[in-house]
Scaffold this active site. Structure first.
Site, short mmCIF file in Angstrom:
data_model
loop_
_atom_site.label_atom_id
_atom_site.label_comp_id
_atom_site.label_asym_id
_atom_site.label_seq_id
_atom_site.Cartn_x
_atom_site.Cartn_y
_atom_site.Cartn_z
N HIS A 60 3.57 6.23 -5.50
CA HIS A 60 3.08 6.59 -6.82
C HIS A 60 2.34 7.93 -6.75
O HIS A 60 2.43 8.76 -7.67
CB HIS A 60 2.14 5.47 -7.31
CG HIS A 60 1.95 5.43 -8.79
ND1 HIS A 60 1.14 4.51 -9.40
CD2 HIS A 60 2.45 6.19 -9.80
CE1 HIS A 60 1.16 4.69 -10.71
NE2 HIS A 60 1.94 5.71 -10.97
N GLU A 90 0.82 -1.21 0.00
CA GLU A 90 0.00 0.00 0.00
C GLU A 90 0.85 1.26 0.00
O GLU A 90 0.47 2.28 -0.59
CB GLU A 90 -0.96 -0.01 1.20
CG GLU A 90 -2.00 -1.11 1.16
CD GLU A 90 -2.82 -1.14 -0.12
OE1 GLU A 90 -3.03 -0.06 -0.73
OE2 GLU A 90 -3.26 -2.23 -0.52
#
Length: 738
Positions: free
Chosen positions: A513, A507
């Site tokens: 990202h 996660e």
């Protein structure tokens, strides 16, 4: 799981990414510029907290409905002004103007989505049920606006002469194609049909998610005889007793369900009847009839999706849905998965035979069933690798995993640093917050960490944003990770399994990202990528959980501080390919089941019109997969497959993405190791070519820029033990060398 972009069932965020304009030659009468309403209340303006993080001390449940209504009204006026602009359409006055519209709606939607996912209540659920179809209608009013689309098409048609940079061109392309995909080129009658379907889908999928949350809570196994808990740890037993007290059945024990078919307690519960009862509670949680049965909703959703696809001339929902995917079409995804089936099925049957031998050797007089698999697989794992899971957990204290593991790896690769802060308001006392500082000393963003399981939290783990990065808005990312780790009893250390360790790294890969987003436009920023690409960076980040330098920094005994012994590390790594017949198999089965549901024509879907028909289709579909589903059931059954049925689009015809991106992941891990592993140079390269690019490039081009070659499936097959010999299979009893 990635973040959810809200705004009318995840569609509006993509829509607002761009719209274009009309040519100068277009003869239009001048119209008065519509007045833009002013919003009131908390969501009318940006938060004054650092980086515009939400101020939960100023937000009440009563704020959401009026804020949604005002937000929609404001954006309707903004869009009307864009569509009715008498000036010649330009990229700026149409595309960028539309990109910047709907800010109040965005603010309320982001916070509301976070709370309904992680900290919901009856009031929020009622608002969700009421507002979801209205948001769908709001999205359609924009997507299907003929004047707006005329401007969009005009600008798109002259794109070659506009001298747009890469991101501008991508925004224009995504806007035009997104509106076409939404129905902008349909006839007026077809548009009305799409609007009706979208409204019904929004209601049905919202109801599915809410019903499933309640079904999962209500299906928890209640145990009166404490002897049936034998095999669970003292901490797990204490947590089960506490859960019983909280649910109004003191003196008993409650084993809560997680979102997947298999349940963690099945690996240790000694009483076989209790294991079977727990499995049955999981498998049948949403198929018992009554208010918690989701099958009628499944039938409705599948029928509506097939009907919508037909309006666009597509044979099925999967074809319609995959228009913007990296894989492009269902056949590519199916061929990719089906090439694994023969080896996987052989592995499953071979593993089952080994488990049956272990059962017999242990004195059992039965053959393995799904509720037995985890226990006896662990027994064989212990024999082969001498790996005791209970001996592993003391080295994985949760906060240390986060700060000295997850954050440490991010520092080594990317130069990030983290500082916990206690001044930011949170939506639950268990949420932690951190400042994230970039390699140059500037603040990169803020990170929220919500680790613990709660009855009012949906299952699984995910990432999303409170604030999206955008250069034109001057915003930096405010990101949260949500988990469902069972909370340790008061006063006891929060120890976790290595599976949860990997999930935390996963996660946070999504978070990276988002943190490294470097886009002008919010709708192309960070994780705003295709479903079959977005899981790729997060899966790559899992590799650092077991990287020696990282392990040595965080895997320390919670009492003594001693580092995890190298022998135990070797066992963990050696065991990583073990039991892939089940672990990989259940995911492949779920992905294929998803495709089966979404390959239905309208006529075929219409025949599945009762709960019993839903179950019958599922049984037939699973039986046709060519895998040992009688022993290895899918990770998600149809009736609790939240990924594909809990919003109008979601991961429908897209659960294969976890497998597709695993291919990219394993190929990328090989690249990292071939180039020196955990180095700043490698991290900077991955950041520059993948993590910072958002949705601005073709995904194959992006991957080639990173790796220098086309994606290769072989590293994945080798990592899973599905390529060559018997590598990765469960060994026969007594065979310690196979």
């Amino acid at each position: 799981m990635i973040k959810t972009r809200l705004f009318a069932a995840a569609a509006l965020g993509a829509l607002l990414a761009g719209c274009t304009t009309m040519p100068e030659a277009m003869d239009r009468p001048a119209t008065a510029t519509p007045a833009i309403p002013e919003g009131t209340g908390y969501f009318a303006s940006d938060s004054t907290l650092p980086l515009r993080a939400p101020d939960f001390t100023k937000i009440s449940d009563a704020d959401f409905k009026p804020a949604f209504e005002q937000g929609m009204a404001i954006q309707q006026a903004e869009v009307a002004a864009i569509a009715g602009n008498p000036a010649a359409p330009t990229f700026e006055n149409t595309i960028v103007a539309l990109e910047r519209s709907g800010k109040m709606l965005s603010r309320v939607g982001i916070v509301f989505g976070a709370l309904t996912g992680a900290n919901t209540n009856d009031t929020l659920d009622a608002i969700d049920a009421e507002i979801s179809p209205r948001l769908a209608a709001h999205s359609d009013a924009i997507n299907l606006n003929p004047e707006l689309f005329a401007r969009v098409k005009a600008v798109y048609d002259q794109r070659a002469s506009l001298n747009l940079d890469t991101e501008d061109a991508k925004l224009l392309e995504e806007t035009y194609k997104g509106m076409v995909h939404a129905g902008a080129q349909l006839t007026p009658a077809q548009k009305e049909q799409v609007k009706a379907i979208n409204t019904r889908l929004s209601t049905a999928t919202t109801n599915f998610g809410q019903t499933l949350t309640q079904a999962t809570k209500d299906a928890a196994l209640v145990i009166a005889d404490q002897a049936r808990l034998a095999g669970l740890s003292d901490a797990d037993i204490e947590a089960a007793k506490k859960a019983a007290t909280e649910r109004g059945v003191p003196g008993k024990a409650v084993v809560a369900l997680q979102n997947t078919t298999q349940q963690p307690a099945l690996a240790t519960l000694k009483d076989r009847a209790t294991r079977e009862a727990l499995f049955d509670a999981s498998w049948n949680r949403a198929e018992k009839g009554g208010a918690n049965d989701t099958r009628a909703l499944v039938a409705e959703i599948v029928q509506l999706r097939a009907q919508k696809a037909a309006l666009f001339g597509d044979p099925d929902w999967a074809t319609y849905q995959m228009w913007d995917r990296m894989a492009k079409n269902p056949r590519t995804a199916l061929d990719f998965m089906q090439q694994m089936v023969p080896a996987l099925e052989a592995t499953q049957r071979r593993d089952a035979a080994a488990l049956n031998a272990e059962i017999k050797a242990s004195g059992g007089n039965f053959t393995v069933k799904p509720w037995d698999w985890a226990m006896y697989a662990d027994k064989l794992k212990a024999k082969k690798f001498a790996l005791d899971e209970d001996a592993v957990k003391p080295y994985f204290e949760m906060k240390r995993v986060l700060e000295d593991g997850v954050f440490f790896a991010a520092n080594k690769l990317y130069g990030l640093s983290f500082k916990q802060r206690t001044d930011l308001p949170v939506y639950n006392p268990d949420v932690w917050t951190y400042d994230v500082t970039d390699r140059d000393g500037s603040q990169l963003g803020i990170f929220y960490f919500d680790p613990f399981q709660r009855d009012n939290k949906r299952g699984g783990a995910w990432m999303s944003n409170f604030v999206e990065q955008s250069k034109i808005e001057g915003t930096k990312p405010v990101i949260y990770n949500v988990h469902n780790i069972p909370k340790a009893p008061e006063g006891q250390p929060q120890l976790i399994s290595f599976d949860w360790v990997e999930t935390m790294f996963h996660e946070f890969g999504h978070a990276l990202h988002g943190f490294f987003a470097n886009q002008k436009y919010e709708s192309l920023s960070g994780t705003a990528t295709a479903r079959d690409f977005v899981e790729y960076p997060s899966q790559v980040n899992e590799m650092w959980a077991s990287y020696p330098e990282v392990l040595a920094n965080y895997a320390r005994h919670y009492k003594t501080g001693e580092p995890i012994p190298q022998a135990l590390i070797d066992k963990i790594q050696a065991a990583s390919k073990f039991d892939q017949g089940y672990q990989f198999g259940e995911t492949v089965e779920a992905a294929l089941l998803d495709m089966k549901w979404h390959a239905l024509t309208p006529q075929q879907a219409a025949a599945i019109n009762t709960p019993e028909a839903v179950s019958a289709f599922e049984a037939k579909a699973l039986g046709e997969l060519g895998l040992a589903v009688d022993l290895v059931p899918p990770r998600y059954r149809t009736s609790y497959f939240r990924h594909i049925f809990s919003d109008p689009a979601g991961y429908s015809a897209g659960y294969y993405s976890y497998l597709w991106t695993q291919m990219l992941d394993r190929d990328s891990r090989k690249w990292f190791m071939d180039h020196g592993g955990l180095t700043r140079e490698n991290g900077d390269h991955f950041r520059a070519t993948v993590l910072s690019q958002g949705g601005t490039q073709d995904y194959f081009d992006m991957y080639r820029k990173f790796s220098g070659h086309e994606p290769d499936v072989q590293p994945m097959l080798e990592a899973l033990g599905l390529s060559g010999g018997n590598e990765g299979t469960v060994p026969s009893t007594g065979d310690e060398t196979n």
